[in-house]
Design a protein around this motif. Sequence first.
Motif, PDB file in Angstrom:
ATOM      1  N   ASN A 192       0.887  -1.163   0.000  1.00 51.03           N
ATOM      2  CA  ASN A 192       0.000   0.000   0.000  1.00 51.03           C
ATOM      3  C   ASN A 192       0.923   1.209   0.000  1.00 51.03           C
ATOM      4  OD1 ASN A 192      -1.981   1.920   0.277  1.00 51.03           O
ATOM      5  ND2 ASN A 192      -2.394   1.481   2.432  1.00 51.03           N
ATOM      6  N   PRO A 193       1.452   1.565  -1.178  1.00 49.22           N
ATOM      7  CA  PRO A 193       2.499   2.586  -1.242  1.00 49.22           C
ATOM      8  C   PRO A 193       1.921   3.997  -1.167  1.00 49.22           C
ATOM      9  CG  PRO A 193       1.947   1.878  -3.444  1.00 49.22           C
ATOM     10  CD  PRO A 193       1.090   1.062  -2.508  1.00 49.22           C
ATOM     11  N   PRO A 194       2.778   5.001  -1.006  1.00 52.67           N
ATOM     12  CA  PRO A 194       2.295   6.384  -1.100  1.00 52.67           C
ATOM     13  C   PRO A 194       1.716   6.624  -2.490  1.00 52.67           C
ATOM     14  CG  PRO A 194       4.541   6.297  -0.227  1.00 52.67           C
ATOM     15  CD  PRO A 194       4.223   4.929  -0.747  1.00 52.67           C
ATOM     16  N   TYR A 195       0.504   7.176  -2.562  1.00 46.13           N
ATOM     17  CA  TYR A 195      -0.069   7.389  -3.895  1.00 46.13           C
ATOM     18  C   TYR A 195      -0.793   8.728  -4.056  1.00 46.13           C
ATOM     19  CZ  TYR A 195      -4.287   5.214  -1.707  1.00 46.13           C
ATOM     20  OH  TYR A 195      -5.353   4.885  -0.902  1.00 46.13           O
ATOM     21  N   ILE A 196      -0.683   9.621  -3.089  1.00 44.14           N
ATOM     22  CA  ILE A 196      -1.299  10.944  -3.227  1.00 44.14           C
ATOM     23  C   ILE A 196      -0.381  11.831  -4.062  1.00 44.14           C
ATOM     24  CG2 ILE A 196      -2.229  12.946  -2.006  1.00 44.14           C
ATOM     25  CD1 ILE A 196      -3.691  10.347  -1.385  1.00 44.14           C
ATOM     26  N   PRO A 197      -0.849  12.419  -5.164  1.00 43.04           N
ATOM     27  CA  PRO A 197      -0.014  13.362  -5.907  1.00 43.04           C
ATOM     28  C   PRO A 197       0.434  14.511  -5.001  1.00 43.04           C
ATOM     29  CG  PRO A 197      -1.939  12.741  -7.203  1.00 43.04           C
ATOM     30  CD  PRO A 197      -2.155  12.189  -5.826  1.00 43.04           C
ATOM     31  N   SER A 198       1.665  14.928  -5.149  1.00 39.68           N
ATOM     32  CA  SER A 198       2.221  15.943  -4.253  1.00 39.68           C
ATOM     33  C   SER A 198       1.357  17.201  -4.196  1.00 39.68           C
ATOM     34  CB  SER A 198       3.638  16.312  -4.705  1.00 39.68           C
ATOM     35  OG  SER A 198       4.499  15.190  -4.642  1.00 39.68           O
ATOM     36  N   ALA A 199       0.809  17.603  -5.319  1.00 40.22           N
ATOM     37  CA  ALA A 199      -0.005  18.821  -5.354  1.00 40.22           C
ATOM     38  C   ALA A 199      -1.303  18.683  -4.574  1.00 40.22           C
ATOM     39  CB  ALA A 199      -0.298  19.194  -6.799  1.00 40.22           C
ATOM     40  N   ASP A 200      -1.736  17.446  -4.312  1.00 35.04           N
ATOM     41  CA  ASP A 200      -2.995  17.220  -3.595  1.00 35.04           C
ATOM     42  C   ASP A 200      -2.806  17.088  -2.089  1.00 35.04           C
ATOM     43  OD1 ASP A 200      -4.182  17.235  -6.065  1.00 35.04           O
ATOM     44  OD2 ASP A 200      -4.438  15.055  -6.180  1.00 35.04           O
ATOM     45  N   MET A 201      -1.576  17.055  -1.622  1.00 41.00           N
ATOM     46  CA  MET A 201      -1.325  16.842  -0.197  1.00 41.00           C
ATOM     47  C   MET A 201      -1.961  17.936   0.662  1.00 41.00           C
ATOM     48  SD  MET A 201       0.454  14.048   0.472  1.00 41.00           S
ATOM     49  CE  MET A 201       1.293  14.379   2.023  1.00 41.00           C
ATOM     50  N   ALA A 202      -1.927  19.168   0.187  1.00 41.41           N
ATOM     51  CA  ALA A 202      -2.464  20.283   0.968  1.00 41.41           C
ATOM     52  C   ALA A 202      -3.971  20.224   1.102  1.00 41.41           C
ATOM     53  CB  ALA A 202      -2.051  21.610   0.338  1.00 41.41           C
ATOM     54  N   ASP A 203      -4.637  19.450   0.254  1.00 40.50           N
ATOM     55  CA  ASP A 203      -6.099  19.369   0.273  1.00 40.50           C
ATOM     56  C   ASP A 203      -6.626  18.198   1.101  1.00 40.50           C
ATOM     57  OD1 ASP A 203      -6.234  21.565  -1.478  1.00 40.50           O
ATOM     58  OD2 ASP A 203      -6.026  20.257  -3.226  1.00 40.50           O
ATOM     59  N   LEU A 204      -5.751  17.408   1.686  1.00 41.41           N
ATOM     60  CA  LEU A 204      -6.197  16.279   2.497  1.00 41.41           C
ATOM     61  C   LEU A 204      -6.920  16.768   3.752  1.00 41.41           C
ATOM     62  CD1 LEU A 204      -3.024  13.998   2.308  1.00 41.41           C
ATOM     63  CD2 LEU A 204      -5.176  13.691   1.066  1.00 41.41           C
ATOM     64  N   MET A 205      -7.770  15.907   4.306  1.00 45.13           N
ATOM     65  CA  MET A 205      -8.443  16.244   5.553  1.00 45.13           C
ATOM     66  C   MET A 205      -7.401  16.540   6.629  1.00 45.13           C
ATOM     67  SD  MET A 205     -11.436  13.333   5.553  1.00 45.13           S
ATOM     68  CE  MET A 205     -11.940  13.797   7.221  1.00 45.13           C
ATOM     69  N   PRO A 206      -7.705  17.475   7.543  1.00 50.49           N
ATOM     70  CA  PRO A 206      -6.694  17.847   8.549  1.00 50.49           C
ATOM     71  C   PRO A 206      -6.238  16.681   9.413  1.00 50.49           C
ATOM     72  CG  PRO A 206      -8.848  18.800   9.060  1.00 50.49           C
ATOM     73  CD  PRO A 206      -8.918  18.289   7.668  1.00 50.49           C
ATOM     74  N   ASP A 207      -7.132  15.726   9.680  1.00 43.39           N
ATOM     75  CA  ASP A 207      -6.727  14.543  10.451  1.00 43.39           C
ATOM     76  C   ASP A 207      -5.545  13.849   9.800  1.00 43.39           C
ATOM     77  OD1 ASP A 207      -9.610  15.130  10.336  1.00 43.39           O
ATOM     78  OD2 ASP A 207      -9.801  13.626  11.917  1.00 43.39           O
ATOM     79  N   VAL A 208      -5.577  13.785   8.460  1.00 46.07           N
ATOM     80  CA  VAL A 208      -4.526  13.099   7.701  1.00 46.07           C
ATOM     81  C   VAL A 208      -3.347  14.033   7.472  1.00 46.07           C
ATOM     82  CG1 VAL A 208      -3.989  11.916   5.537  1.00 46.07           C
ATOM     83  CG2 VAL A 208      -6.253  11.651   6.581  1.00 46.07           C
ATOM     84  N   ARG A 209      -3.634  15.228   6.981  1.00 48.90           N
ATOM     85  CA  ARG A 209      -2.578  16.172   6.583  1.00 48.90           C
ATOM     86  C   ARG A 209      -1.671  16.570   7.750  1.00 48.90           C
ATOM     87  NH1 ARG A 209      -5.653  20.066   5.512  1.00 48.90           N
ATOM     88  NH2 ARG A 209      -5.135  21.487   7.206  1.00 48.90           N
ATOM     89  N   LEU A 210      -2.262  16.760   8.918  1.00 47.93           N
ATOM     90  CA  LEU A 210      -1.505  17.284  10.049  1.00 47.93           C
ATOM     91  C   LEU A 210      -0.806  16.214  10.876  1.00 47.93           C
ATOM     92  CD1 LEU A 210      -4.081  19.941  11.350  1.00 47.93           C
ATOM     93  CD2 LEU A 210      -2.055  20.339   9.936  1.00 47.93           C
ATOM     94  N   TYR A 211      -1.266  14.946  10.767  1.00 52.88           N
ATOM     95  CA  TYR A 211      -0.793  13.948  11.725  1.00 52.88           C
ATOM     96  C   TYR A 211      -0.195  12.687  11.112  1.00 52.88           C
ATOM     97  CZ  TYR A 211      -3.089  16.810  15.227  1.00 52.88           C
ATOM     98  OH  TYR A 211      -3.448  17.857  16.049  1.00 52.88           O
ATOM     99  N   GLU A 212      -0.722  12.215   9.997  1.00 56.53           N
ATOM    100  CA  GLU A 212      -0.191  10.961   9.451  1.00 56.53           C
ATOM    101  C   GLU A 212       1.106  11.240   8.683  1.00 56.53           C
ATOM    102  OE1 GLU A 212      -2.784   7.722   8.484  1.00 56.53           O
ATOM    103  OE2 GLU A 212      -4.524   9.058   8.511  1.00 56.53           O
ATOM    104  N   PRO A 213       2.027  10.272   8.659  1.00 60.58           N
ATOM    105  CA  PRO A 213       3.357  10.523   8.080  1.00 60.58           C
ATOM    106  C   PRO A 213       3.298  10.837   6.590  1.00 60.58           C
ATOM    107  CG  PRO A 213       3.064   8.190   8.593  1.00 60.58           C
ATOM    108  CD  PRO A 213       1.902   8.903   9.196  1.00 60.58           C
ATOM    109  N   SER A 214       3.819  12.000   6.214  1.00 62.96           N
ATOM    110  CA  SER A 214       3.730  12.429   4.818  1.00 62.96           C
ATOM    111  C   SER A 214       4.496  11.490   3.897  1.00 62.96           C
ATOM    112  CB  SER A 214       4.255  13.857   4.664  1.00 62.96           C
ATOM    113  OG  SER A 214       5.614  13.946   5.065  1.00 62.96           O
ATOM    114  N   GLY A 215       5.563  10.883   4.409  1.00 62.84           N
ATOM    115  CA  GLY A 215       6.336   9.969   3.579  1.00 62.84           C
ATOM    116  C   GLY A 215       5.571   8.730   3.167  1.00 62.84           C
ATOM    117  N   ALA A 216       4.514   8.407   3.916  1.00 67.36           N
ATOM    118  CA  ALA A 216       3.680   7.251   3.577  1.00 67.36           C
ATOM    119  C   ALA A 216       2.483   7.653   2.727  1.00 67.36           C
ATOM    120  CB  ALA A 216       3.195   6.569   4.851  1.00 67.36           C
ATOM    121  N   LEU A 217       2.386   8.943   2.398  1.00 65.66           N
ATOM    122  CA  LEU A 217       1.248   9.454   1.641  1.00 65.66           C
ATOM    123  C   LEU A 217       1.639  10.033   0.283  1.00 65.66           C
ATOM    124  CD1 LEU A 217      -0.473  11.385   4.580  1.00 65.66           C
ATOM    125  CD2 LEU A 217      -1.408   9.353   3.472  1.00 65.66           C
TER     126      LEU A 217
END
Length: 301
Positions: free
Chosen positions: A192-217
Motif C-alpha cells: 500500500n504505497p504512497p499514492y497521493i499526488p504531491s499537489a494534492d497533499m495540501a487538500d487532504l483532511m486535517p486529520d490526515v494532513r496534520l498527523y499521518e506521516p507524509s512519507g507514507a502518503l
Amino acid sequence: MSTAGTLQQLIQAAEAKLVDAGIDTARLDAEILLAHVLGCPRMALYGKLADPVSAEAATAFDSLIDRRQAFEPVAYLTEEQEFWSLPFKVSPDTLIPRPDTETLVETVLNQMSGRPVRSVLDLGTGTGCICLSLLHELPGAQGYAVDISAGALAVAKHNAETLGLQERTAFLEGSWFEPLGGDQRFDVIVSNPPYIPSADMADLMPDVRLYEPSGALDGGNDGLGPYRLIAEQAPAFLAPGGILAVEVGIHQADDVKALFDAAGLVETGKVKDLGGIERVVWGKKKLIFQPFSLGMPDKTR
C-alpha cells in the motif's frame, strides 16, 4: 472520591466541543475516547450512563477531547485500530489502517486460493497490518516486512508479537527492494504505497494532513512514482505463479494495471472496494512449465 459528573454529562459536553470544532463523528469519537479512558467496550457505556465519573478519569478524558478538537486522529489517541478483525497498535510513525485496505488482503487470498503460499513480502509495511493479516490466514507462510522507517518497524514488530506471529515474520529496514537478497523469490508481494499526488497533499483532511506521516502518503508528481518502481522490480522477486497486488488511489487503477501489463505480468486485474472504487490492482508472474517425458517406447528401434 470526587466526581466530575456522569458518563452522560461528560459525553454530551465532549460531543458539543467536537461539533464546534467541525468534527462530523463527534458523538462516536467522544464515546470511543471515554470507553478508552475507562477501559471498557464502547457499547458498555450505554448501561451506565448515569454512573459518576471520577475526577481523575474526567481529566484524562478532557485531555483527549482537547487533542481531538485539534483533529488528532482517534486511533492515535487510543493507540489502536482494528483491521481484518485483529487489533493493531498504531503510532504517528505509521498510517492508520483503513477498511478499504482489507480489499487488498481479500484479493490475495482469493487469487491464491488452492495454491500453497510459502512467502509473503510486504513493501512499506507500516503497522504490518497487511502482512500479518495474510499470515494469520496462511499458516504455512513466512512474512517479510520492509519499511524505511525504524519507528514503523518497531510498531509492526509489536503487532507481530501481540498476534503471536513474531516467529514467522522477518523485519527489514530499507527502501522497497533494497534490503532483499537478489536470489529471494516470493509467492506474494503486496504494498500500500504512497499514492497521493504531491499537489494534492495540501487538500487532504486535517486529520490526515496534520498527523499521518507524509512519507507514507506523498506519491510524487502524479502519485504513480512508487508503482513504476514496484512494477519494474517486482517481477524479478516473484516466484513463478506468484502474485503482485497493490492498493491504488481513486482513478489510478487503469494506469497501474498498464504498468503491470508492460512489466510482463499476466492475468492482471482490478478489484473494487465496498464503496465501489477500484482499490486494488494485481497481476501474476507466468508459470514456467518444464517439458517432461511420458516414458513412451522408442518406436525407431
